[in-house]
Design an enzyme around this catalytic site. Structure first.
Site, PDB file in Angstrom:
ATOM      1  N   PHE A   1     -16.355 -10.458  -8.305  1.00  0.00           N
ATOM      2  CA  PHE A   1     -16.220 -11.282  -7.087  1.00  0.00           C
ATOM      3  C   PHE A   1     -17.283 -12.375  -7.035  1.00  0.00           C
ATOM      4  CE2 PHE A   1     -13.414  -7.917  -6.336  1.00  0.00           C
ATOM      5  CZ  PHE A   1     -12.495  -8.329  -5.403  1.00  0.00           C
TER       6      PHE A   1
ATOM      7  N   LEU B   1      -7.194  -0.393  -2.863  1.00  0.00           N
ATOM      8  CA  LEU B   1      -6.525  -0.983  -4.026  1.00  0.00           C
ATOM      9  C   LEU B   1      -6.409  -2.500  -3.893  1.00  0.00           C
ATOM     10  CD1 LEU B   1      -3.400  -1.853  -3.162  1.00  0.00           C
ATOM     11  CD2 LEU B   1      -3.010   0.575  -3.380  1.00  0.00           C
TER      12      LEU B   1
ATOM     13  N   LYS C   1      -7.811 -11.683   7.452  1.00  0.00           N
ATOM     14  CA  LYS C   1      -7.596 -10.958   8.720  1.00  0.00           C
ATOM     15  C   LYS C   1      -8.696  -9.926   8.977  1.00  0.00           C
ATOM     16  CE  LYS C   1      -4.562  -7.126   7.290  1.00  0.00           C
ATOM     17  NZ  LYS C   1      -5.448  -6.017   7.533  1.00  0.00           N
TER      18      LYS C   1
ATOM     19  N   THR D   1      -1.192  -4.398   9.648  1.00  0.00           N
ATOM     20  CA  THR D   1      -2.111  -4.636  10.767  1.00  0.00           C
ATOM     21  C   THR D   1      -2.564  -6.105  10.706  1.00  0.00           C
ATOM     22  OG1 THR D   1      -3.897  -3.763   9.356  1.00  0.00           O
ATOM     23  CG2 THR D   1      -2.975  -2.253  10.983  1.00  0.00           C
TER      24      THR D   1
ATOM     25  N   THR E   1      -5.521  -0.566   7.273  1.00  0.00           N
ATOM     26  CA  THR E   1      -6.870  -0.966   7.695  1.00  0.00           C
ATOM     27  C   THR E   1      -6.860  -1.128   9.211  1.00  0.00           C
ATOM     28  OG1 THR E   1      -7.110  -2.105   5.596  1.00  0.00           O
ATOM     29  CG2 THR E   1      -8.651  -2.730   7.346  1.00  0.00           C
TER      30      THR E   1
ATOM     31  N   GLU F   1      -4.086  -5.835  -4.986  1.00  0.00           N
ATOM     32  CA  GLU F   1      -2.787  -6.243  -5.511  1.00  0.00           C
ATOM     33  C   GLU F   1      -2.997  -6.773  -6.923  1.00  0.00           C
ATOM     34  OE1 GLU F   1      -1.070  -8.950  -2.669  1.00  0.00           O
ATOM     35  OE2 GLU F   1      -1.152  -7.416  -1.115  1.00  0.00           O
TER      36      GLU F   1
ATOM     37  N   CYS G   1      -5.629  -9.419   3.127  1.00  0.00           N
ATOM     38  CA  CYS G   1      -6.714  -8.589   3.669  1.00  0.00           C
ATOM     39  C   CYS G   1      -7.939  -9.378   4.132  1.00  0.00           C
ATOM     40  CB  CYS G   1      -7.138  -7.551   2.644  1.00  0.00           C
ATOM     41  SG  CYS G   1      -5.840  -6.344   2.323  1.00  0.00           S
TER      42      CYS G   1
ATOM     43  N   ARG H   1       0.578 -14.286   1.489  1.00  0.00           N
ATOM     44  CA  ARG H   1      -0.112 -14.263   2.784  1.00  0.00           C
ATOM     45  C   ARG H   1      -1.486 -14.928   2.684  1.00  0.00           C
ATOM     46  NH1 ARG H   1       1.074  -8.001   4.373  1.00  0.00           N
ATOM     47  NH2 ARG H   1       0.976  -7.778   2.122  1.00  0.00           N
TER      48      ARG H   1
ATOM     49  N   VAL I   1       0.823  -1.211   0.000  1.00  0.00           N
ATOM     50  CA  VAL I   1       0.000   0.000   0.000  1.00  0.00           C
ATOM     51  C   VAL I   1       0.858   1.264   0.000  1.00  0.00           C
ATOM     52  CG1 VAL I   1      -1.568   1.366   1.460  1.00  0.00           C
ATOM     53  CG2 VAL I   1      -2.080  -1.018   0.962  1.00  0.00           C
TER      54      VAL I   1
HETATM   55  N1  LIG Z   1      -1.981  -5.305   0.526  1.00  0.00           N
HETATM   56  C1  LIG Z   1      -3.167  -4.851   0.105  1.00  0.00           C
HETATM   57  O1  LIG Z   1      -3.651  -5.217  -0.974  1.00  0.00           O
HETATM   58  C2  LIG Z   1      -3.930  -3.853   0.939  1.00  0.00           C
HETATM   59  C3  LIG Z   1      -5.013  -3.177   0.377  1.00  0.00           C
HETATM   60  C4  LIG Z   1      -5.703  -2.244   1.147  1.00  0.00           C
HETATM   61  C5  LIG Z   1      -5.322  -2.026   2.460  1.00  0.00           C
HETATM   62  N2  LIG Z   1      -4.285  -2.722   2.992  1.00  0.00           N
HETATM   63  C6  LIG Z   1      -3.896  -2.433   4.370  1.00  0.00           C
HETATM   64  O2  LIG Z   1      -2.751  -1.579   4.350  1.00  0.00           O
HETATM   65  C7  LIG Z   1      -1.868  -1.887   5.444  1.00  0.00           C
HETATM   66  C8  LIG Z   1      -0.487  -2.218   4.921  1.00  0.00           C
HETATM   67  O3  LIG Z   1      -0.583  -3.398   4.132  1.00  0.00           O
HETATM   68  P1  LIG Z   1       0.610  -3.870   3.183  1.00  0.00           P
HETATM   69  O4  LIG Z   1       0.123  -5.059   2.458  1.00  0.00           O
HETATM   70  O5  LIG Z   1       1.124  -2.690   2.419  1.00  0.00           O
HETATM   71  O6  LIG Z   1       1.691  -4.283   4.282  1.00  0.00           O
HETATM   72  P2  LIG Z   1       3.220  -4.661   4.075  1.00  0.00           P
HETATM   73  O7  LIG Z   1       3.566  -5.634   5.126  1.00  0.00           O
HETATM   74  O8  LIG Z   1       3.485  -4.984   2.638  1.00  0.00           O
HETATM   75  O9  LIG Z   1       3.996  -3.267   4.380  1.00  0.00           O
HETATM   76  C9  LIG Z   1       4.108  -2.693   5.631  1.00  0.00           C
HETATM   77  C10 LIG Z   1       5.482  -2.029   5.714  1.00  0.00           C
HETATM   78  O10 LIG Z   1       5.531  -1.247   6.908  1.00  0.00           O
HETATM   79  C11 LIG Z   1       6.862  -1.279   7.372  1.00  0.00           C
HETATM   80  N3  LIG Z   1       6.877  -0.817   8.777  1.00  0.00           N
HETATM   81  C12 LIG Z   1       6.352  -1.411   9.873  1.00  0.00           C
HETATM   82  N4  LIG Z   1       6.587  -0.658  10.985  1.00  0.00           N
HETATM   83  C13 LIG Z   1       7.262   0.440  10.569  1.00  0.00           C
HETATM   84  C14 LIG Z   1       7.794   1.577  11.232  1.00  0.00           C
HETATM   85  N5  LIG Z   1       7.692   1.737  12.556  1.00  0.00           N
HETATM   86  N6  LIG Z   1       8.436   2.503  10.500  1.00  0.00           N
HETATM   87  C15 LIG Z   1       8.566   2.368   9.157  1.00  0.00           C
HETATM   88  N7  LIG Z   1       8.099   1.301   8.474  1.00  0.00           N
HETATM   89  C16 LIG Z   1       7.453   0.354   9.172  1.00  0.00           C
HETATM   90  C17 LIG Z   1       7.270  -2.716   7.172  1.00  0.00           C
HETATM   91  O11 LIG Z   1       8.670  -2.873   7.185  1.00  0.00           O
HETATM   92  C18 LIG Z   1       6.639  -3.006   5.803  1.00  0.00           C
HETATM   93  O12 LIG Z   1       7.550  -2.753   4.755  1.00  0.00           O
HETATM   94  C19 LIG Z   1      -2.548  -3.012   6.216  1.00  0.00           C
HETATM   95  O13 LIG Z   1      -3.327  -2.472   7.227  1.00  0.00           O
HETATM   96  C20 LIG Z   1      -3.465  -3.650   5.161  1.00  0.00           C
HETATM   97  O14 LIG Z   1      -4.575  -4.288   5.745  1.00  0.00           O
HETATM   98  C21 LIG Z   1      -3.566  -3.605   2.255  1.00  0.00           C
END
Ligand SMILES: NC(=O)c1ccc[n+]([C@@H]2O[C@H](COP(=O)([O-])OP(=O)(O)OC[C@H]3O[C@@H](n4cnc5c(N)ncnc54)[C@H](O)[C@@H]3O)[C@@H](O)[C@H]2O)c1
Length: 428
Positions: A248, A149, A262, A82, A118, A151, A259, A327, A7
């Site tokens: 879907f 968004l 969880k 999260t 989230t 992936e 997502c 995941r 994200v």
């Molecule tokens: N992946 C998806 O498709 C998607 C879509 C919508 C929403 N989300 C939500 O967005 C959030 C992030 O998801 P993601 O898939 O991008 O996660 P991710 O694990 O790919 O990325 C999270 C990043 O945060 C970094 N991080 C953690 N603690 C940190 C800190 N203190 N300082 C700096 N960096 C730090 C980690 O090293 C990691 O690179 C989640 O809550 C998820 O539910 C994800």
């Protein structure tokens, strides 16, 4: 952007491409070093060119220095993970609160602090409390701006969203954010300004609803298999109703990814906390958890109960196509179960070998489709990559008696029958 994952990186580069100066921060030094060298840590179509372009024109920077980056920024997006807690359904918010504690030490002028991650309802209230311990109320505003968004389609989804949801009652923040998002609004995105709690809940409600749609069609597919009806006819017939919509509604394996699993659990935790019962979502979770065992039972039937020493090939192991994200992919439970029953598994995934299987005995990564399938007794099409859509199985597979279990209904049952291939699909 704090957190340069799926994200944070996509949103960061897209905001930069819209003309903003963006710093993507991550605590992972290697990730930041790689990004500075043009090495993209995730597979996402189109992302590398966009990162390179905006890094070169200096609108996009990468850093591990949170304090310095916060003091240089007006708008701060929290995009850290999260995940579910190890022992429970609720979201582990430790990354979020750690960031909130770090941010509060670097605020000397007004900042908008936004959760794009989230987060359960009331998380924004708690972030505000943490920051208020050290910073005057006048110097910051905590806003919810959930990200929708997907992936594999992330850049398009970010650039052409159906809606932008901004949870704040602070007029100043709302004005600034409406302006930030104005290039997307002018392309047709609806701008929804609501309360912070409502914005937080909109994200969970949307994901739980989409998970319900998938589970609904998956269960109907089970019925179709018993009554000689094609599930795709049902999906088309239902989906043409605008109240339902066609997306879907494709039957397949259990939903997975970073997502839906969880987020469905976390919304149940929230409803329990507030003494309500989201019974529909509870049964969706249960049905989805049973789905992989149900499909494994079909594998067992397809192989007539003889799994021992069978060579099974997985085409695709990620939870969906066009991503490298493993995941909660259903392959993570299915492959070990088949190994336990004495099969050997080799797999091919267009995004390469997976760490998750490197130490699993009798699981081997093949470098291309041909070598993956050529010696198979059973080929399981697990992910709907385009790469798997026109394979000449008859020409490649040496074993004359091979079978195909197409969990994504990529191929036509009629054409497979014409070729005398033993072919099994979902809900047909
Ligand atoms: N992946 C998806 O498709 C998607 C879509 C919508 C929403 N989300 C939500 O967005 C959030 C992030 O998801 P993601 O898939 O991008 O996660 P991710 O694990 O790919 O990325 C999270 C990043 O945060 C970094 N991080 C953690 N603690 C940190 C800190 N203190 N300082 C700096 N960096 C730090 C980690 O090293 C990691 O690179 C989640 O809550 C998820 O539910 C994800």
């Amino acid at each position: 952007m704090i957190g340069t994952g799926y994200v944070g990186l996509v949103s960061g580069v897209c905001f930069a491409d819209l003309g903003n100066d963006v710093i993507c921060i991550d605590r992972d030094q290697k990730k930041v070093d790689d990004l500075k060298k043009g090495i993209i840590p995730i597979y996402e179509p189109g992302l590398d060119e966009l990162v390179l372009k905006n890094y070169k024109n200096n609108r996009l920077k990468f850093s591990t220095n949170l304090k310095d980056s916060i003091s240089k920024s007006d708008i701060i997006f929290i995009c850290v993970g999260t995940p579910s807690k190890k022992n429970g359904n609720d979201a582990d918010l430790s990354q979020i609160f750690n960031v909130a504690k770090e941010i509060r030490t670097s605020i000397s002028k007004f900042k908008i602090i936004i959760t794009k991650s989230t987060v359960p309802v009331t998380t924004g209230d708690n972030i505000e409390k943490i920051i208020l311990e050290k910073v005057s109320k006048k110097l910051f505003s905590v806003v919810s701006n959930p990200e929708f968004l997907r992936e594999g389609e992330a850049i398009r989804d970010f650039t052409y969203p159906d809606r932008v949801v901004i949870g704040t009652k602070d007029k100043r923040s709302n004005k600034i954010l409406k302006n930030l998002y104005s290039p997307l609004i002018s392309k047709g995105a609806k701008y929804v300004n609501t309360s912070r709690r409502a914005a937080e809940l909109i994200k969970y409600a949307s994901n739980a609803f989409l998970a319900t749609k998938i589970t609904f069609i998956n269960e109907l597919a089970n019925l179709c298999e018993k009554i000689d009806v094609n599930i795709e006819d049902i999906s088309i017939g239902m989906g043409l109703d605008k109240r339902i919509g066609s997306r879907f509604l494709r039957a397949g394996p259990a939903y997975g990814g970073s997502c839906f699993p969880k987020d469905t659990k976390a919304i149940i935790h929230t409803s329990d906390k507030f003494n309500t019962n989201l019974s529909v979502i509870k049964s969706v979770i249960k049905s989805n958890e049973n789905r992989s065992s149900l499909l494994l039972k079909r594998v067992f039937d397809i192989l007539k109960g003889k799994i021992k020493n069978k060579k099974i090939c997985f085409l695709g192991v990620t939870f969906k196509a066009n991503t490298d994200d493993m995941r909660d992919s259903s392959s993570l439970s299915m492959i070990p179960s088949l190994i336990k029953k004495g099969a050997t598994v080799n797999y091919f995934d267009p995004t390469g070998e997976k760490d998750e299987f490197k130490r699993t005995k009798n699981v081997v990564f093949s470098v291309n489709i041909n070598s993956a399938i050529k010696d198979s007794d059973l080929i399981i099409i697990h992910t709907e990559w385009n790469d798997f859509k026109s394979i000449n199985f008859k020409k490649i597979v040496k074993n004359k008696n091979f079978r195909i279990f197409d969990m994504r209904n990529i191929y036509s049952s009629i054409k497979m029958k014409e070729q005398k291939i033993k072919y099994f699909a979902i809900g047909r």
